[in-house]
Design an enzyme around this catalytic site. Structure first.
Site, PDB file in Angstrom:
ATOM      1  N   ARG A 229      -7.952 -10.153   2.197  1.00 57.12           N
ATOM      2  CA  ARG A 229      -9.139  -9.325   2.029  1.00 57.12           C
ATOM      3  C   ARG A 229     -10.365 -10.225   1.867  1.00 57.12           C
ATOM      4  O   ARG A 229     -10.295 -11.261   1.190  1.00 57.12           O
ATOM      5  CB  ARG A 229      -9.013  -8.434   0.784  1.00 57.12           C
ATOM      6  CG  ARG A 229      -8.134  -7.219   0.985  1.00 57.12           C
ATOM      7  CD  ARG A 229      -8.757  -6.228   1.970  1.00 57.12           C
ATOM      8  NE  ARG A 229      -8.005  -5.003   2.084  1.00 57.12           N
ATOM      9  CZ  ARG A 229      -7.190  -4.692   3.100  1.00 57.12           C
ATOM     10  NH1 ARG A 229      -6.999  -5.534   4.093  1.00 57.12           N
ATOM     11  NH2 ARG A 229      -6.579  -3.523   3.135  1.00 57.12           N
ATOM     12  N   HIS A 277     -10.173  -8.499  11.951  1.00 56.24           N
ATOM     13  CA  HIS A 277      -9.231  -7.719  11.128  1.00 56.24           C
ATOM     14  C   HIS A 277      -8.083  -7.188  11.997  1.00 56.24           C
ATOM     15  O   HIS A 277      -7.884  -5.975  12.109  1.00 56.24           O
ATOM     16  CB  HIS A 277      -9.941  -6.564  10.409  1.00 56.24           C
ATOM     17  CG  HIS A 277      -9.154  -6.046   9.224  1.00 56.24           C
ATOM     18  ND1 HIS A 277      -9.744  -5.569   8.086  1.00 56.24           N
ATOM     19  CD2 HIS A 277      -7.822  -5.933   9.018  1.00 56.24           C
ATOM     20  CE1 HIS A 277      -8.800  -5.183   7.233  1.00 56.24           C
ATOM     21  NE2 HIS A 277      -7.617  -5.397   7.793  1.00 56.24           N
TER      22      HIS A 277
HETATM   23  C1  GLV Z   1      -4.831  -3.601   6.639  1.00 50.70           C
HETATM   24  O1  GLV Z   1      -5.654  -4.399   6.350  1.00 50.70           O
HETATM   25  C2  GLV Z   1      -3.997  -2.927   5.693  1.00 50.70           C
HETATM   26  O2  GLV Z   1      -4.306  -2.949   4.493  1.00 50.70           O
HETATM   27  O3  GLV Z   1      -2.972  -2.352   6.095  1.00 50.70           O
END
Ligand code: GLV
Length: 314
Positions: A229, A277
């Protein structure tokens, strides 16, 4: 009586999830009525379970008075766990497809930095100058966060041959991995992290865990890989450490603001790789099975799998 299951995740995912969820729920022996939040044929108050992701239209859980569980399609639940309207149990996603994808991505990027692949790929200049990398067993890799994703990555890196350590809030015991916990453990883990992989949840305790002070503990010219994150990293401190060469390269998949704004210095920094991401996505068929299993458990009065804990924040 049918169990009313509301798909309140990303609208464009509905067409694919509809069939996969129907198959998985059928296999689990559940008599269900599955509807998309845009066209549900039952009311909010009649919803028994909700399949949810952060991009859902549902952000106020108050009307879902009968809902027995909110089943997240995402592994990270920081965008919902503190929602004051969420009084229902919340389950995070632990999906073997997501886990496999994360292992692939982390292993690939670790090997990239370990082998110094950039020098070959970007340095096709006619100069014959071999540089032999150390063996994996002479490379110290540390994984922060030893939940399902972190421990799967740590195990694979160990299997590849790396000298792997891991750090977690509660001390873990994983064969072949040197495990640390606590504040002193974090320092020890960082001191030996030539390649550092961040797979911690985003909580008040983990925010900015990588900051000027902790970066200073890492070996010179080390690497950071962050598929966890964005808020785990103090961005200004990392940019400074990259400028001084303390950190040789950062491969970042997640950011405080996503999509990462086009003007962010990460995009143009020569020693940063930005990926959008995409390190690991929930996979439809395998996650549908996890959802179905949790609905089955709820219906049979068994404990839910992967129940998020409001105290720890994940
Ligand atoms: C993606 O980042 C998730 O949390 O599944």
């Amino acid at each position: 009586m049918s169990v009313n299951i509301l798909f309140a995740a990303k609208e464009s995912d509905w067409s694919e999830y509809e069939a996969a969820l129907a198959t998985a729920l059928g296999k689990a022996g559940i008599d269900f009525n599955l509807s998309n939040s845009q066209s549900a044929d039952f009311s909010a108050a009649e919803t028994d379970y909700m399949v949810w992701s952060p991009n859902s239209v549902v952000q106020d859980f108050t009307p879902y008075t009968r809902c027995k569980a909110v089943l997240s399609l995402w592994a990270g639940v920081e965008r919902v766990i503190n929602n004051p309207t969420l009084t229902q149990p919340l389950c995070r996603m632990v999906d073997r497809g997501l886990e496999e994808g994360m292992v692939d991505w982390v292993t690939g990027h670790t090997l990239r930095h370990h082998l110094g692949m950039d020098a070959q790929i970007l340095g096709q200049n006619g100069v014959w100058a071999p540089q032999t990398p150390p063996l994996a067993r002479h490379r110290q890799v540390t994984v922060l966060g030893l939940g399902p994703l972190g421990s799967a990555c740590a195990r694979m890196l160990r299997q590849v041959g790396f000298d792997v350590a891991g750090w977690s809030r509660r001390l873990k015991d994983i064969e072949g991995i040197t495990c640390f916990s606590g504040a002193d453990g974090l320092r020890d883990a960082l001191k030996r992290s030539e390649i550092l992989v961040l797979l911690l949840p985003n909580t008040a305790q983990t925010e900015n865990i990588i900051n000027a002070e902790t970066l200073a503990l890492m070996p010179d010219a080390s690497f950071i890989i962050n598929p966890g994150r964005g808020p785990l990293i103090d961005d200004d401190a990392l940019l400074k450490a990259l400028d001084t060469g303390k950190i040789a390269h950062a491969t970042l998949d997640v950011f405080r603001v996503e999509p990462l704004p086009g003007t962010h210095p990460y995009w143009t920094h020569p020693n940063v790789t930005v990926t959008p991401h995409m390190a690991a996505e929930t996979r439809i068929d395998s996650s549908a099975e996890v959802i179905a299993e949790n609905v089955r458990r709820g219906e049979q009065g068994e404990a839910f799998l992967y129940l998020a804990d409001r105290k720890t924040g994940y």
